[in-house]
Design a protein around this motif. Structure first.
Motif, PDB file in Angstrom:
ATOM      1  N   TYR A 100       0.987  -1.231   0.196  1.00 51.65           N
ATOM      2  CA  TYR A 100      -0.006   0.011  -0.069  1.00 51.65           C
ATOM      3  C   TYR A 100       0.915   1.152   0.043  1.00 51.65           C
ATOM      4  CZ  TYR A 100      -3.667  -3.123   1.237  1.00 51.65           C
ATOM      5  OH  TYR A 100      -4.829  -4.055   1.096  1.00 51.65           O
ATOM      6  N   VAL A 126      -2.434  -3.224   9.165  1.00 47.56           N
ATOM      7  CA  VAL A 126      -3.694  -2.662   8.219  1.00 47.56           C
ATOM      8  C   VAL A 126      -4.864  -2.939   8.992  1.00 47.56           C
ATOM      9  CG1 VAL A 126      -3.889  -4.908   6.797  1.00 47.56           C
ATOM     10  CG2 VAL A 126      -4.804  -2.943   5.818  1.00 47.56           C
ATOM     11  N   MET A 128      -8.870  -3.300   8.541  1.00 48.67           N
ATOM     12  CA  MET A 128     -10.065  -3.444   7.734  1.00 48.67           C
ATOM     13  C   MET A 128     -11.199  -3.717   8.845  1.00 48.67           C
ATOM     14  SD  MET A 128      -8.720  -4.711   4.195  1.00 48.67           S
ATOM     15  CE  MET A 128      -7.592  -5.871   4.561  1.00 48.67           C
ATOM     16  N   LEU A 137     -16.209  -5.836   2.977  1.00 52.78           N
ATOM     17  CA  LEU A 137     -15.599  -4.202   3.056  1.00 52.78           C
ATOM     18  C   LEU A 137     -16.666  -3.177   2.926  1.00 52.78           C
ATOM     19  CD1 LEU A 137     -12.163  -4.869   0.924  1.00 52.78           C
ATOM     20  CD2 LEU A 137     -12.651  -4.936   3.711  1.00 52.78           C
ATOM     21  N   ALA A 172      -8.841   1.667   7.059  1.00 54.19           N
ATOM     22  CA  ALA A 172      -9.960   1.664   6.013  1.00 54.19           C
ATOM     23  C   ALA A 172     -11.046   2.602   6.781  1.00 54.19           C
ATOM     24  CB  ALA A 172     -10.656   0.537   5.544  1.00 54.19           C
ATOM     25  N   LEU A 185      -8.071   5.446   2.757  1.00 52.22           N
ATOM     26  CA  LEU A 185      -7.124   4.787   3.499  1.00 52.22           C
ATOM     27  C   LEU A 185      -6.552   6.022   4.330  1.00 52.22           C
ATOM     28  CD1 LEU A 185      -5.892   2.031   1.137  1.00 52.22           C
ATOM     29  CD2 LEU A 185      -7.675   1.674   2.896  1.00 52.22           C
ATOM     30  N   LEU A 237      -7.775  -1.676  -1.772  1.00 50.69           N
ATOM     31  CA  LEU A 237      -7.937  -2.801  -0.828  1.00 50.69           C
ATOM     32  C   LEU A 237      -7.963  -4.134  -1.732  1.00 50.69           C
ATOM     33  CD1 LEU A 237     -10.118  -1.469   1.896  1.00 50.69           C
ATOM     34  CD2 LEU A 237      -7.379  -2.190   2.117  1.00 50.69           C
TER      35      LEU A 237
END
Length: 381
Positions: A100, A126, A128, A137, A172, A185, A237
């Motif tokens: 990322y 990360v 999420m 998501l 996220a 992000l 993502l």
């Protein structure tokens, strides 16, 4: 086929990783397992050994090597040694989170964040998953509201790997109401007021790998920490998921190979009724089946690895690799534990750790049920 995929430079690197695992990890893994967390110095040692940040450009302190085979070797050797709870921290950093930053960060952001990731001073994570949101998501609810040069973030994340150690958390957040076009992000940094870490969650396996709940209460994050474009987070993502799933497949298969190798040693040494238990026909057939299944899977995973090196790995192929390798990993660990009898249930035997550590592989990176859904859609169903 492995000889066709890896060259002499990779062989030398693999030897170095094996020595690192033998000297820096195996003597400490039980202590880390009991503590529920790896020593922070582990990341510094890994950085000093050149096990972090392969794709980071030289001007930011990295080797600038865009070759996923090095990533794969790290994942393989930790998993094959049955110390996945240590290796996960490195594969998370190299294979899942760092892309990322490499793909989305501005030059200014790279200068701020990348040098520390290479030397191990900066641990990445990360975020999420939320308490009410797993593989979906589009259902993320953690919200970031623009306020001048800041975003004000409120919400919570859970099951965050490296959550206790993480210095930078790529998070996220919802910046608009559209399910897919409303995610962004943000890079949340250690010490920002309003950023709190919950308890280090107790898991049935991977005890040395810290997994945490994170919460954000009126957390002010500078707009300069926006990664990529606002409202484009969903696609970022999704774009990285094939590599993440390949990484899981690589480590899962290596873990199966590792537990099988240790079981072969055990059944040749352990005797019953006056002969090695491996010589009994049933046990011999079980091991023959496992050896064959592992060899077949190795061919497929290496084929996917080559596709990824050429930029040709599809989401469906990555899903197949992740699904098949992790199912095999758990099956091999279960059947090998059975061959150990009562000793296999004792924590002092690595097969017991392989059994509980492997179970999560069928869940994270997208559950295997989600993998089948992806494969089914690829079939036009």
């Amino acid at each position: 086929m492995a000889a066709q995929v890896y060259d002499s430079e990779h062989v030398l690197f693999r030897d170095m990783v094996r020595v690192f695992v033998a000297r820096q990890v195996l003597p400490k893994i039980e202590e880390w397992e009991r503590a529920g967390i790896i020593d922070r110095s582990f990341y510094l040692d890994a950085g000093a050994q050149g096990l972090l940040g392969f794709g980071v450009e030289e001007k930011y302190g990295g080797p600038g090597v865009e070759d996923f085979r090095f990533n794969a070797i790290v994942g393989e050797e930790f998993s094959r040694a049955l110390v996945a709870s240590a290796g996960l921290g490195l594969t998370l950093q190299n294979d899942i989170v760092l892309p990322y930053l490499l793909g989305l960060a501005t030059d200014e952001q790279k200068a701020r964040w990348l040098p520390g990731t290479v030397c191990g001073q900066t641990v990445l994570a990360v975020a999420m998953t939320e308490p009410g949101t797993g593989s979906d998501l589009a259902a993320i609810r953690t919200r970031a509201v623009r306020d001048g040069d800041w975003y004000v973030v409120n919400g919570a994340k859970t099951f965050i790997s490296s959550g206790q150690h993480a210095d930078l958390v790529i998070t996220a957040v919802r910046t608009a109401d559209d399910p897919h076009r409303g995610l962004s992000l943000l890079v949340i940094e250690r010490g920002m007021p309003g950023f709190e870490r919950g308890r280090n969650l107790e898991k049935i396996g991977l005890h040395a790998q810290d997994t945490s709940e994170l919460s954000f209460t009126d957390l002010r994050v500078p707009v300069a920490n926006l990664l990529g474009e606002e409202n484009a987070g969903f696609y970022a993502l999704v774009r990285n998921l094939p590599q993440e799933r390949l990484s899981i497949a690589v480590s899962g298969l290596a873990a199966a190979e590792g537990v099988l190798a240790q079981t072969l040693i055990y059944v040749k040494e352990r005797t019953a009724f006056g002969q090695p238990i491996g010589s009994f026909q049933h046990n011999k057939f079980v091991l023959a089946e496992l050896a064959t299944e592992v060899d077949v899977a190795r061919t497929f995973v290496l084929d996917c690895l080559v596709e990824h090196l050429h930029g040709e790995l599809t989401a469906a192929r990555a899903a197949k690799a992740k699904y098949w390798a992790t199912e095999l990993q758990c099956s091999v660990a279960d059947r090998c534990l059975q061959l150990h009898g009562g000793y296999g249930y004792m924590r002092e035997y690595p097969v017991s750790r392989a059994f509980v550590d492997g179970r999560i592989q069928k869940i994270y990176g997208g559950t295997n049920e989600i993998m089948k859904e992806i494969i089914g859609r690829d079939l036009g169903l």
